[in-house]
Design an enzyme around this catalytic site. Structure first.
Site, PDB file in Angstrom:
ATOM      1  CB  SER A 249      -0.946  -0.064   1.200  1.00 27.32           C
ATOM      2  OG  SER A 249      -1.917   0.936   1.112  1.00 27.32           O
TER       3      SER A 249
ATOM      4  CG  ASP B  63      -7.082  -3.038  -2.576  1.00 24.80           C
ATOM      5  OD1 ASP B  63      -7.558  -2.044  -1.997  1.00 24.80           O
ATOM      6  OD2 ASP B  63      -5.880  -3.353  -2.513  1.00 24.80           O
TER       7      ASP B  63
ATOM      8  CG  HIS C 197      -5.772  -2.197   0.938  1.00 20.68           C
ATOM      9  ND1 HIS C 197      -5.211  -1.820  -0.260  1.00 20.68           N
ATOM     10  CD2 HIS C 197      -5.059  -1.537   1.889  1.00 20.68           C
ATOM     11  CE1 HIS C 197      -4.219  -0.965  -0.033  1.00 20.68           C
ATOM     12  NE2 HIS C 197      -4.114  -0.780   1.258  1.00 20.68           N
TER      13      HIS C 197
END
Ligand SMILES: *[C@@H]1O[C@H](CO)[C@@H](O)[C@H](O)[C@H]1NC(C)=O
Length: 412
Positions: free
Chosen positions: A183, A352, A381
């Protein structure tokens, strides 16, 4: 996708937020109950002492200073529980995401967490912790109570923190480094790989939920925060540190999750999208470590990306940009300047709501190289770091990629 509107004028909005904050304080709110109930783990010592050493893993703490004075902690796990001290494999550097810290790679069981799995499979594991997280709160002159301590965004994490941490590992290990990010750790990585002095220390990169563009974010909580101009409200209220473990942080969450506009019954899903394989009976344990603080300026920079669809430096407005960058608009990070010779692997998921598939595809298209891809339709995610099945689903393939780059013997 839903684009946040411009419904309210600033003064109205200010009033609204304050009213919400007041209401939030008075209401018993289910989504933030856990945040109120579980206190962050107290006690001295760093990540090694709190998490890894008690489980029998070798672990040492290191401190590096960035060129702008921040003191960051790095943890080194040279081998697994049954490894031999002198027989270390290639260095792998793990870079966590937003509101997370190095603990994130070790927060599930030894058999499930990437950090442990890499160490037990012969990798030389180094763990990064960006400025402002619980493990990296030091500065040569500033304290966390100073406004200036929080005057940074992911751009500074890419330009200063990544450079400082990788330089340290590169010097100690005397070897090029395998970069693994999740991320925000991939935003930092991709921005940093456009810089020759940083990318020269990297042998390959594995990116979990890769992000450079954010304009297809679909997470309901994030879209509401963008629409409400939460980033600007925080600045007006003089809040520079973003800490959801503080009373103010919990009240901000409550004010956004007012049921009428947004049902945050499952707070994590509201923020990240659905996750298939999150162990919800472990939440109280996760909350002993996370979420970590970040800065309001970082949130503003991320919101700029969502609003503008850009992968660029922080936007200070025309006048500020002219002074800082010598041009009216902030310069973009050019993905095509990442060397074609850098092997890249990407793992991304169909659920996600932050690293949206459309945005990931745009990133892939702009790179010179053709990354190896692992797409998992049913993954969200958080699954890429916390799924109870992430080892079979993701890490086996990730390690195959890392080994192939290093020509390392497979012990798996
Ligand atoms: C989920 O977490 C609980 C509590 O830590 C643990 O006992 C359980 O084994 C975990 N489940 C899985 C599938 O890992």
């Amino acid at each position: 996708m839903v684009r946040p509107g411009k419904a309210l004028a600033a003064p109205q909005l200010l009033l609204l937020v304050f009213l919400c904050l007041l209401a939030g304080g008075a209401r018993a709110s289910p989504p933030t109950d856990a945040l109120r109930r579980v206190s962050p783990r107290a006690g001295a010592g760093g990540l090694c002492q709190q998490l890894l050493l008690p489980q029998g893993y070798p672990c040492t703490e290191h401190t590096v200073q960035t060129d702008d004075g921040f003191l960051l902690s790095l943890q080194h796990i040279p081998h697994g529980r049954n490894g031999i001290a002198d027989n270390t494999g290639p260095p792998v550097f793990l870079q966590h995401g937003l509101f997370q810290g190095g603990d994130t790679w070790f927060i599930n069981s030894n058999e499930q967490s990437l950090g442990y799995i890499l160490a037990d499979n012969g990798f030389d594991v180094w763990v990064g912790n960006v400025r402002g997280t619980r493990w990296s709160k030091g500065h040569s002159t500033l304290s966390v109570h100073d406004k200036l301590f929080w005057d940074w965004s992911w751009q500074d994490l890419a330009e200063y923190d990544v450079l400082a941490m990788l330089s340290y590992v590169y010097t100690v290990a005397q070897s090029k480094i395998l970069y693994v990010g999740h991320s925000q750790g991939t935003i930092m990585g991709l921005a940093a790989f456009t810089m020759p002095e940083t990318v020269k220390m990297i042998s390959s990169a594995a990116l979990l939920c890769p992000i450079s563009y954010l304009d297809h974010v679909s997470a309901s909580f994030v879209l509401r925060a963008v629409a409400m101009h939460l980033d600007e409200m925080l600045v007006i209220m003089g809040i520079h540190q973003l800490n959801f473990r503080s009373d103010m942080g919990v009240q901000i969450l409550d004010s956004l999750c007012d049921d009428e506009h947004l049902d945050c019954n499952d707070l994590l899903s509201s923020i990240t999208g659905q996750n298939c394989c999150f162990n919800s009976s472990r939440i109280d344990y996760y909350l002993e470590y996370e979420p970590h603080p970040s800065s309001t300026k970082n949130l503003r920079h991320l919101f700029q990306m969502i609003r503008k669809g850009s992968f660029a430096k922080y936007d200070y407005g025309w006048w500020g940009n002219l002074r800082r960058y010598g041009q009216l608009r902030p310069p973009s990070f050019d993905l095509s300047s990442i060397p074609e010779s850098l092997p890249i692997w990407m793992g991304y998921g169909g659920l996600d709501a932050l690293a949206d598939v459309t945005d990931v595809e745009r990133t892939i298209k702009e790179l010179r190289s053709t990354p190896e891809l692992l797409y998992i339709g049913g993954y969200g995610h958080i699954d890429f770091i916390m799924s109870v099945k992430a080892k079979e689903d993701v890490y086996v393939d990730l390690m195959r990629f890392l080994r192939a780059q290093q020509g390392m013997h497979s012990s798996y």
